[in-house]
Design an enzyme around this catalytic site. Structure first.
Site, mmCIF file in Angstrom:
data_model
loop_
_atom_site.group_PDB
_atom_site.id
_atom_site.type_symbol
_atom_site.label_atom_id
_atom_site.label_comp_id
_atom_site.label_asym_id
_atom_site.label_seq_id
_atom_site.Cartn_x
_atom_site.Cartn_y
_atom_site.Cartn_z
ATOM 1 C CD GLU A 41 -40.432 -4.650 -27.710
ATOM 2 O OE1 GLU A 41 -40.191 -4.362 -26.536
ATOM 3 O OE2 GLU A 41 -40.592 -5.826 -28.082
ATOM 4 N NE ARG A 73 -49.798 -9.904 -7.542
ATOM 5 C CZ ARG A 73 -48.924 -10.222 -8.492
ATOM 6 N NH1 ARG A 73 -47.962 -9.422 -8.806
ATOM 7 N NH2 ARG A 73 -49.017 -11.383 -9.112
ATOM 8 C CG HIS A 133 -48.038 -6.120 -24.796
ATOM 9 N ND1 HIS A 133 -47.753 -7.117 -23.875
ATOM 10 C CD2 HIS A 133 -48.787 -6.699 -25.761
ATOM 11 C CE1 HIS A 133 -48.323 -8.245 -24.273
ATOM 12 N NE2 HIS A 133 -48.960 -8.015 -25.415
ATOM 13 C CG ASN A 137 -37.862 -1.980 -24.407
ATOM 14 O OD1 ASN A 137 -38.177 -1.183 -25.291
ATOM 15 N ND2 ASN A 137 -38.033 -3.291 -24.541
ATOM 16 N N GLY A 185 -33.053 -5.914 -20.226
ATOM 17 C CA GLY A 185 -32.977 -4.469 -20.051
ATOM 18 C C GLY A 185 -32.690 -3.658 -21.301
HETATM 19 C C1 GRF Z 1 -39.826 -6.638 -24.507
HETATM 20 O O1 GRF Z 1 -40.172 -7.400 -25.631
HETATM 21 C C2 GRF Z 1 -41.037 -5.910 -23.972
HETATM 22 O O2 GRF Z 1 -41.938 -5.533 -24.967
HETATM 23 C C3 GRF Z 1 -41.679 -6.963 -23.091
HETATM 24 O O3 GRF Z 1 -40.589 -7.627 -22.482
HETATM 25 C C4 GRF Z 1 -39.440 -7.538 -23.332
HETATM 26 C C5 GRF Z 1 -38.351 -6.939 -22.488
HETATM 27 O O4 GRF Z 1 -37.128 -6.876 -23.177
HETATM 28 N N1 GRF Z 1 -42.578 -6.351 -22.151
HETATM 29 P P1 GRF Z 1 -35.926 -6.009 -22.580
HETATM 30 O O5 GRF Z 1 -35.644 -6.570 -21.187
HETATM 31 O O6 GRF Z 1 -36.356 -4.593 -22.539
HETATM 32 O O7 GRF Z 1 -34.781 -6.254 -23.510
#
Ligand code: GRF
Length: 195
Positions: A179, A70, A114, A13, A11
């Site tokens: 990111e 799904r 991504h 991000n 988490g």
């Molecule tokens: C990140 O590297 C994102 O780009 C990818 O999954 C990872 C998630 O990391 N889609 P976090 O859970 O946000 O730390």
């Protein structure tokens, strides 16, 4: 702008989006919830610390013989998303692919991050794919989600030079704070366009 995050794990991000919204760096945005498919996701604790509503739809309950059903899972998930009335849905390390119904319910409203310079290195282990290809620049991409894996319109990208002795771990670690900044920039851009 009601922002909803979907995360499955660490988490970081999600935490970056939350911090940016609290600090009013995305002036029109309000974080309306965290939805996770993983009841053990550390992201849950991050949300709770800031009193963000958390909804868990445990995908483990929808597996038969290890395979996710799904259609049944998303039938459960969609009304939970709708109840939070999101204008934007941010996938932030959400490990499941979204199905057609949810994607069509929210056209140009679902964002994903991504860890590669799309359209290169789609799918899993993007940093490893970049190293194996021998490219000298990596980066990350925030894009809208469509039916194609990591395939929607690109909103924002950032680049990072790959070091001579780079490993998958070091690249992932160095990329992560980039990111976070990129996701916030992308949200600022979308917020501006939608005001
Ligand atoms: C990140 O590297 C994102 O780009 C990818 O999954 C990872 C998630 O990391 N889609 P976090 O859970 O946000 O730390």
């Amino acid at each position: 702008m009601r922002v909803l995050c979907l995360a499955s794990g660490r988490g970081s991000n999600f935490a970056a989006i939350l911090a940016a919204i609290i600090q009013k760096k995305i002036p029109t945005a309000e974080l309306v919830g965290l939805v996770t498919n993983n009841p053990a996701a550390p992201a849950i604790e991050i949300a709770k610390r800031s009193s963000i509503p958390v909804v868990v739809v445990d995908c483990g309950l929808y597996r038969t013989g290890g395979k996710l059903d799904r259609a049944v899972y998303e039938k459960e998930l969609l009304p939970k998303l709708e109840a939070l009335r999101p204008d934007l849905i941010c996938l932030a390390g959400y490990t499941l692919l979204l199905g057609r119904e949810i994607i069509e319910r929210y056209p140009d409203q679902i964002l994903n991050i991504h860890p590669s310079l799309l359209p290169s290195f789609k799918g899993l282990h993007a940093q490893r794919q970049a190293l194996e290809a021998g490219v000298k620049w990596s980066g990350c991409t925030v894009h809208f989600v469509n039916h194609e894996l990591d395939g929607g319109t690109i909103i924002e990208q950032s680049v990072l030079r790959i070091d001579d002795h780079e490993t998958e771990d070091s690249l992932s670690r160095r990329l992560l704070p980039i990111e976070h900044e990129t996701y916030v920039k992308a949200l600022q851009k979308v917020a501006k366009l939608r005001c």
